[in-house]
Motif scaffolding. Structure first.
Motif, PDB file in Angstrom:
ATOM      1  N   LEU A 158     -11.865  -1.936 -13.443  1.00  0.00           N
ATOM      2  CA  LEU A 158     -11.979  -1.646 -12.017  1.00  0.00           C
ATOM      3  C   LEU A 158     -11.289  -0.324 -11.702  1.00  0.00           C
ATOM      4  O   LEU A 158     -10.399   0.113 -12.438  1.00  0.00           O
ATOM      5  N   PRO A 159     -11.677   0.329 -10.608  1.00  0.00           N
ATOM      6  CA  PRO A 159     -10.938   1.535 -10.202  1.00  0.00           C
ATOM      7  C   PRO A 159      -9.515   1.173  -9.782  1.00  0.00           C
ATOM      8  O   PRO A 159      -9.270   0.084  -9.252  1.00  0.00           O
ATOM      9  N   ASN A 160      -8.589   2.068 -10.048  1.00  0.00           N
ATOM     10  CA  ASN A 160      -7.200   1.879  -9.627  1.00  0.00           C
ATOM     11  C   ASN A 160      -7.047   2.470  -8.227  1.00  0.00           C
ATOM     12  O   ASN A 160      -6.596   3.596  -8.046  1.00  0.00           O
ATOM     13  N   ILE A 161      -7.445   1.677  -7.228  1.00  0.00           N
ATOM     14  CA  ILE A 161      -7.484   2.192  -5.862  1.00  0.00           C
ATOM     15  C   ILE A 161      -6.074   2.426  -5.326  1.00  0.00           C
ATOM     16  O   ILE A 161      -5.161   1.618  -5.549  1.00  0.00           O
ATOM     17  N   VAL A 162      -5.893   3.569  -4.671  1.00  0.00           N
ATOM     18  CA  VAL A 162      -4.627   3.910  -4.015  1.00  0.00           C
ATOM     19  C   VAL A 162      -4.955   4.242  -2.571  1.00  0.00           C
ATOM     20  O   VAL A 162      -5.733   5.156  -2.291  1.00  0.00           O
ATOM     21  N   LEU A 163      -4.356   3.507  -1.636  1.00  0.00           N
ATOM     22  CA  LEU A 163      -4.653   3.650  -0.213  1.00  0.00           C
ATOM     23  C   LEU A 163      -3.365   3.894   0.561  1.00  0.00           C
ATOM     24  O   LEU A 163      -2.293   3.422   0.162  1.00  0.00           O
ATOM     25  N   THR A 164      -3.478   4.650   1.624  1.00  0.00           N
ATOM     26  CA  THR A 164      -2.321   4.867   2.503  1.00  0.00           C
ATOM     27  C   THR A 164      -1.636   3.539   2.817  1.00  0.00           C
ATOM     28  O   THR A 164      -2.293   2.546   3.107  1.00  0.00           O
ATOM     29  N   GLN A 165      -0.307   3.539   2.740  1.00  0.00           N
ATOM     30  CA  GLN A 165       0.437   2.309   2.987  1.00  0.00           C
ATOM     31  C   GLN A 165       0.421   1.942   4.471  1.00  0.00           C
ATOM     32  O   GLN A 165       0.200   2.791   5.341  1.00  0.00           O
TER      33      GLN A 165
END
Length: 277
Positions: free
Chosen positions: A97-104
């Motif tokens: 899966l993609p290693n999603i990084v989103l604004t906290q």
């Protein structure tokens, strides 16, 4: 066959050999996404049996749902419409899966936009359909935003970010008057129920300032709250009133003492007049 009278009779039956379709007529994608339920559809035969049934669910005559965290080989026994069976092996390979990084999750001041960012994939989609990795929002109440990241294997992950709101504090400017004449142009401006520190467009940082405009002027005030770290701006327009344009409808003249003369004022506006007598 032959009976007791040694009479002979014969009959026949036709036996047809039903062939089994080749195993490559069973079609399925060999790739699945990590820990993601994926429907595997088989075609070309009447029924199927999966061995083992590990990580499989939702069986039908021609499909099953698989959820894998590592590569898995299945034996598939398939049967055609003639009741003939054969088998093949199906290797399902797991893509990451993609290693999603989103604004906290964060808190913003009401009326202040914030730009959210997502990364970790090759393409993105936000809840409103936007497909950029940046997404600017200006919520007026607490809100949750969703983003989906997809990688080169077409595997997707959805994450969310929650935005809380600090309510806007009241800010207004009180003026001793909002219009003036050039002969009396001193005006007091006061920051009313605002923040803890101030900045006027004049450069002053006091809560009360005195201004002396010579034209119609708009003054801006930015107030800052030290506790919430929020700031807001308000403005007020101070208007210059024009001097009345009038003439005395009489030529300069000389009269004798005790004589009188009529002096008339001609003006385009309705005004009050004060003579110097």
């Amino acid at each position: 066959g032959e009976d007791s009278n040694r009479c002979v009779a014969r009959d026949s039956i036709l036996v047809s050999l039903a062939t089994i379709p080749p195993s490559d007529s069973v079609k399925t994608s060999p790739f699945v996404c990590y820990n993601t339920p994926t429907k595997i559809v088989l075609s070309g035969h009447n029924s199927y049996q999966w061995i083992p049934e590990t990580h499989l669910s939702d069986f039908t005559d021609s499909s099953a749902t698989v959820t894998l965290t590592e590569n898995q080989t299945y034996k598939v026994i398939y049967t055609n419409i003639h009741g003939c069976s054969d088998s093949l092996e199906v290797l399902l390979m797991v893509n990451p899966l993609p290693n999603i990084v989103l604004t906290q999750d964060t808190i913003v001041c009401e009326g202040h936009p914030i730009t959210l960012e997502v990364s970790g994939g090759t393409s993105y989609q936000w809840g409103d359909g936007s497909i950029n990795n940046f997404f600017t929002v200006n919520p007026t109440e607490p809100a949750t935003y969703y983003a989906t990241a997809t990688n080169q294997y077409n595997c997707s992950v959805t994450d969310s970010v929650h935005i809380d709101i600090i309510p806007k504090f009241d800010l207004s400017i009180l003026a001793s008057r909002d219009s003036f004449c050039l002969e009396n142009n001193n005006i007091i401006l006061t920051a009313f129920e605002a923040g803890d520190s101030y900045y006027w467009s004049t450069g002053s940082t006091d809560s009360i300032i005195s201004v002396s405009p010579t034209n119609t002027t708009t003054y801006y005030l930015t107030a800052f709250n030290n506790t919430t770290r929020c700031e807001y701006t308000d403005s007020i327009r101070i208007v210059l009133n024009p001097n009345p344009d009038f003439t005395i409808n009489a030529p300069d003249t000389a009269i004798c003492i005790h004589d009188s003369i009529n002096l008339n004022i001609v003006s385009a506006i309705n005004a009050q007049y004060l003579w110097n007598d």
